[in-house]
Design a protein around this motif. Sequence first.
Motif, PDB file in Angstrom:
ATOM      1  N   THR A   1     -74.690 -17.057 -69.287  1.00  0.00           N
ATOM      2  CA  THR A   1     -74.282 -18.453 -69.139  1.00  0.00           C
ATOM      3  C   THR A   1     -73.454 -18.858 -70.343  1.00  0.00           C
ATOM      4  OG1 THR A   1     -76.335 -18.943 -67.955  1.00  0.00           O
ATOM      5  CG2 THR A   1     -75.161 -20.808 -68.857  1.00  0.00           C
ATOM      6  N   GLY A   2     -72.445 -19.685 -70.103  1.00  0.00           N
ATOM      7  CA  GLY A   2     -71.617 -20.211 -71.175  1.00  0.00           C
ATOM      8  C   GLY A   2     -70.755 -21.346 -70.656  1.00  0.00           C
ATOM      9  N   ARG A   3     -69.806 -21.811 -71.497  1.00  0.00           N
ATOM     10  CA  ARG A   3     -68.914 -22.912 -71.095  1.00  0.00           C
ATOM     11  C   ARG A   3     -67.483 -22.551 -71.389  1.00  0.00           C
ATOM     12  NH1 ARG A   3     -69.434 -28.077 -73.807  1.00  0.00           N
ATOM     13  NH2 ARG A   3     -70.345 -26.843 -75.451  1.00  0.00           N
ATOM     14  N   LEU A   4     -66.598 -22.845 -70.425  1.00  0.00           N
ATOM     15  CA  LEU A   4     -65.163 -22.675 -70.590  1.00  0.00           C
ATOM     16  C   LEU A   4     -64.560 -24.062 -70.721  1.00  0.00           C
ATOM     17  CD1 LEU A   4     -64.524 -20.346 -67.493  1.00  0.00           C
ATOM     18  CD2 LEU A   4     -65.384 -19.683 -69.748  1.00  0.00           C
ATOM     19  N   LEU A   5     -63.600 -24.227 -71.622  1.00  0.00           N
ATOM     20  CA  LEU A   5     -62.892 -25.497 -71.764  1.00  0.00           C
ATOM     21  C   LEU A   5     -61.401 -25.250 -71.633  1.00  0.00           C
ATOM     22  CD1 LEU A   5     -64.691 -27.090 -74.860  1.00  0.00           C
ATOM     23  CD2 LEU A   5     -65.207 -27.422 -72.445  1.00  0.00           C
ATOM     24  N   ILE A   6     -60.722 -26.137 -70.889  1.00  0.00           N
ATOM     25  CA  ILE A   6     -59.277 -26.058 -70.758  1.00  0.00           C
ATOM     26  C   ILE A   6     -58.735 -27.459 -70.501  1.00  0.00           C
ATOM     27  CG2 ILE A   6     -59.296 -25.535 -68.275  1.00  0.00           C
ATOM     28  CD1 ILE A   6     -56.889 -23.596 -68.915  1.00  0.00           C
ATOM     29  N   ALA A   7     -57.589 -27.787 -71.103  1.00  0.00           N
ATOM     30  CA  ALA A   7     -56.930 -29.082 -70.892  1.00  0.00           C
ATOM     31  C   ALA A   7     -55.752 -28.873 -69.944  1.00  0.00           C
ATOM     32  CB  ALA A   7     -56.448 -29.660 -72.216  1.00  0.00           C
ATOM     33  N   LEU A   8     -55.738 -29.635 -68.849  1.00  0.00           N
ATOM     34  CA  LEU A   8     -54.685 -29.536 -67.823  1.00  0.00           C
ATOM     35  C   LEU A   8     -54.475 -30.894 -67.181  1.00  0.00           C
ATOM     36  CD1 LEU A   8     -55.936 -26.321 -65.995  1.00  0.00           C
ATOM     37  CD2 LEU A   8     -53.851 -26.496 -67.359  1.00  0.00           C
ATOM     38  N   PRO A   9     -53.299 -31.117 -66.581  1.00  0.00           N
ATOM     39  CA  PRO A   9     -53.129 -32.338 -65.784  1.00  0.00           C
ATOM     40  C   PRO A   9     -54.096 -32.318 -64.596  1.00  0.00           C
ATOM     41  CG  PRO A   9     -51.001 -31.331 -66.248  1.00  0.00           C
ATOM     42  CD  PRO A   9     -52.056 -30.354 -66.677  1.00  0.00           C
ATOM     43  N   ALA A  10     -54.575 -33.470 -64.212  1.00  0.00           N
ATOM     44  CA  ALA A  10     -55.480 -33.554 -63.061  1.00  0.00           C
ATOM     45  C   ALA A  10     -54.714 -33.162 -61.801  1.00  0.00           C
ATOM     46  CB  ALA A  10     -56.037 -34.962 -62.925  1.00  0.00           C
ATOM     47  N   PRO A  11     -55.272 -32.272 -60.968  1.00  0.00           N
ATOM     48  CA  PRO A  11     -54.584 -31.904 -59.734  1.00  0.00           C
ATOM     49  C   PRO A  11     -54.437 -33.112 -58.805  1.00  0.00           C
ATOM     50  CG  PRO A  11     -56.364 -30.377 -60.211  1.00  0.00           C
ATOM     51  CD  PRO A  11     -56.500 -31.535 -61.157  1.00  0.00           C
ATOM     52  N   GLU A  12     -53.376 -33.119 -58.004  1.00  0.00           N
ATOM     53  CA  GLU A  12     -53.111 -34.201 -57.058  1.00  0.00           C
ATOM     54  C   GLU A  12     -53.600 -33.815 -55.668  1.00  0.00           C
ATOM     55  OE1 GLU A  12     -48.880 -34.445 -57.307  1.00  0.00           O
ATOM     56  OE2 GLU A  12     -48.900 -35.141 -59.368  1.00  0.00           O
TER      57      GLU A  12
ATOM     58  N   VAL B   1     -56.572 -33.924 -68.651  1.00  0.00           N
ATOM     59  CA  VAL B   1     -58.001 -34.090 -68.872  1.00  0.00           C
ATOM     60  C   VAL B   1     -58.544 -32.749 -69.354  1.00  0.00           C
ATOM     61  CG1 VAL B   1     -58.337 -35.927 -67.166  1.00  0.00           C
ATOM     62  CG2 VAL B   1     -58.578 -33.557 -66.468  1.00  0.00           C
ATOM     63  N   ILE B   2     -59.700 -32.783 -69.960  1.00  0.00           N
ATOM     64  CA  ILE B   2     -60.367 -31.561 -70.381  1.00  0.00           C
ATOM     65  C   ILE B   2     -61.365 -31.189 -69.300  1.00  0.00           C
ATOM     66  CG2 ILE B   2     -61.880 -30.499 -72.085  1.00  0.00           C
ATOM     67  CD1 ILE B   2     -60.645 -32.529 -74.106  1.00  0.00           C
ATOM     68  N   TYR B   3     -61.268 -29.967 -68.816  1.00  0.00           N
ATOM     69  CA  TYR B   3     -62.223 -29.443 -67.845  1.00  0.00           C
ATOM     70  C   TYR B   3     -63.254 -28.633 -68.612  1.00  0.00           C
ATOM     71  CZ  TYR B   3     -58.794 -30.697 -64.339  1.00  0.00           C
ATOM     72  OH  TYR B   3     -57.925 -31.405 -63.550  1.00  0.00           O
ATOM     73  N   ALA B   4     -64.518 -29.010 -68.483  1.00  0.00           N
ATOM     74  CA  ALA B   4     -65.629 -28.260 -69.065  1.00  0.00           C
ATOM     75  C   ALA B   4     -66.332 -27.568 -67.902  1.00  0.00           C
ATOM     76  CB  ALA B   4     -66.589 -29.192 -69.797  1.00  0.00           C
TER      77      ALA B   4
ATOM     78  N   ARG C   1     -53.228 -25.109 -59.698  1.00  0.00           N
ATOM     79  CA  ARG C   1     -52.031 -25.604 -59.008  1.00  0.00           C
ATOM     80  C   ARG C   1     -52.149 -27.118 -58.952  1.00  0.00           C
ATOM     81  NH1 ARG C   1     -50.589 -22.759 -53.668  1.00  0.00           N
ATOM     82  NH2 ARG C   1     -49.763 -21.324 -55.190  1.00  0.00           N
ATOM     83  N   LYS C   2     -51.157 -27.812 -59.516  1.00  0.00           N
ATOM     84  CA  LYS C   2     -51.198 -29.276 -59.577  1.00  0.00           C
ATOM     85  C   LYS C   2     -50.967 -29.922 -58.220  1.00  0.00           C
ATOM     86  CE  LYS C   2     -49.106 -33.264 -61.891  1.00  0.00           C
ATOM     87  NZ  LYS C   2     -50.283 -34.021 -62.150  1.00  0.00           N
ATOM     88  N   ASN C   3     -50.050 -29.359 -57.415  1.00  0.00           N
ATOM     89  CA  ASN C   3     -49.754 -29.930 -56.099  1.00  0.00           C
ATOM     90  C   ASN C   3     -49.164 -28.841 -55.205  1.00  0.00           C
ATOM     91  OD1 ASN C   3     -46.939 -29.718 -56.718  1.00  0.00           O
ATOM     92  ND2 ASN C   3     -47.074 -31.656 -57.819  1.00  0.00           N
ATOM     93  N   ALA C   4     -48.790 -29.213 -53.982  1.00  0.00           N
ATOM     94  CA  ALA C   4     -48.337 -28.231 -52.996  1.00  0.00           C
ATOM     95  C   ALA C   4     -47.045 -27.531 -53.404  1.00  0.00           C
ATOM     96  CB  ALA C   4     -48.157 -28.902 -51.642  1.00  0.00           C
ATOM     97  N   THR C   5     -46.204 -28.162 -54.201  1.00  0.00           N
ATOM     98  CA  THR C   5     -44.928 -27.544 -54.567  1.00  0.00           C
ATOM     99  C   THR C   5     -44.984 -26.828 -55.914  1.00  0.00           C
ATOM    100  OG1 THR C   5     -44.149 -29.612 -55.563  1.00  0.00           O
ATOM    101  CG2 THR C   5     -43.609 -29.225 -53.234  1.00  0.00           C
ATOM    102  N   ALA C   6     -46.042 -27.031 -56.667  1.00  0.00           N
ATOM    103  CA  ALA C   6     -46.162 -26.387 -57.985  1.00  0.00           C
ATOM    104  C   ALA C   6     -46.554 -24.920 -57.811  1.00  0.00           C
ATOM    105  CB  ALA C   6     -47.206 -27.114 -58.827  1.00  0.00           C
ATOM    106  N   PRO C   7     -46.067 -24.044 -58.694  1.00  0.00           N
ATOM    107  CA  PRO C   7     -46.462 -22.635 -58.602  1.00  0.00           C
ATOM    108  C   PRO C   7     -47.916 -22.461 -59.043  1.00  0.00           C
ATOM    109  CG  PRO C   7     -45.128 -23.009 -60.556  1.00  0.00           C
ATOM    110  CD  PRO C   7     -45.129 -24.301 -59.779  1.00  0.00           C
ATOM    111  N   LEU C   8     -48.555 -21.439 -58.514  1.00  0.00           N
ATOM    112  CA  LEU C   8     -49.910 -21.097 -58.919  1.00  0.00           C
ATOM    113  C   LEU C   8     -49.843 -20.485 -60.314  1.00  0.00           C
ATOM    114  CD1 LEU C   8     -52.888 -20.905 -58.066  1.00  0.00           C
ATOM    115  CD2 LEU C   8     -52.383 -18.598 -57.263  1.00  0.00           C
ATOM    116  N   GLN C   9     -50.624 -21.033 -61.233  1.00  0.00           N
ATOM    117  CA  GLN C   9     -50.656 -20.519 -62.602  1.00  0.00           C
ATOM    118  C   GLN C   9     -51.968 -19.786 -62.831  1.00  0.00           C
ATOM    119  OE1 GLN C   9     -49.604 -23.418 -65.652  1.00  0.00           O
ATOM    120  NE2 GLN C   9     -48.789 -24.735 -64.039  1.00  0.00           N
ATOM    121  N   ASP C  10     -51.900 -18.688 -63.546  1.00  0.00           N
ATOM    122  CA  ASP C  10     -53.082 -17.916 -63.915  1.00  0.00           C
ATOM    123  C   ASP C  10     -53.260 -18.106 -65.421  1.00  0.00           C
ATOM    124  OD1 ASP C  10     -55.142 -16.100 -64.153  1.00  0.00           O
ATOM    125  OD2 ASP C  10     -54.152 -14.579 -62.940  1.00  0.00           O
ATOM    126  N   LEU C  11     -54.295 -18.833 -65.827  1.00  0.00           N
ATOM    127  CA  LEU C  11     -54.468 -19.259 -67.213  1.00  0.00           C
ATOM    128  C   LEU C  11     -55.757 -18.715 -67.813  1.00  0.00           C
ATOM    129  CD1 LEU C  11     -53.613 -22.992 -66.494  1.00  0.00           C
ATOM    130  CD2 LEU C  11     -52.052 -21.260 -67.383  1.00  0.00           C
TER     131      LEU C  11
END
Length: 188
Positions: free
Chosen positions: A144-155, A87-90, A113-123
Amino acid sequence: MMNGHVIRAMVLMVSLTLIVLAAGCTQPAASPSPAPTQQPTLPAAPSAQVASPTPVPGSDEAHIDFTYRLMTYPKQYEGITPNPGEVIYAITVYVDSDKPVQTDDSWFGIEYRKNATAPLQDLEPNTVFDYPSKVIGDGSGRATGRLLIALPAPEDGYMIRPYYYKPVEQQKGDYKVKKKYYGLLQSS
């Protein structure tokens, strides 16, 4: 004459009685119940004017006030197309400081971090819209501004967490931001 065992027993009973009485007399008054902890996902929306943090005199450290709003989009948004399962996070960001600090869009990062076993990513955000290059903390108002990033939805409640920080050696000006400031999520 009293037997030594009887005297010890009496001394023990008197001591226990005094301890029980003292404990009953020294109980503290009813203490107020602890304040509820703030839920990071449910605070009030930011007002049009947000007060800057209180300055700490005599220090070169600037303290940041960083809040944000989060929206998600399952399809193309602002020129970004998510991969299947993403999904895109705005993230609309609001940033101010207690001391003058030069800011621009290079200050933002996202921990994910997608889930408990996934590593923490710094993006880094895929795109930043309308975030100015200016000085905050000088009385001119927040940035003020907007950041956009596409990532899998966290579980299961795992996280996407924007932060504001740039290594001190890359900062300009008299005042420095010396730690990461994680944004406080505002409800819509």
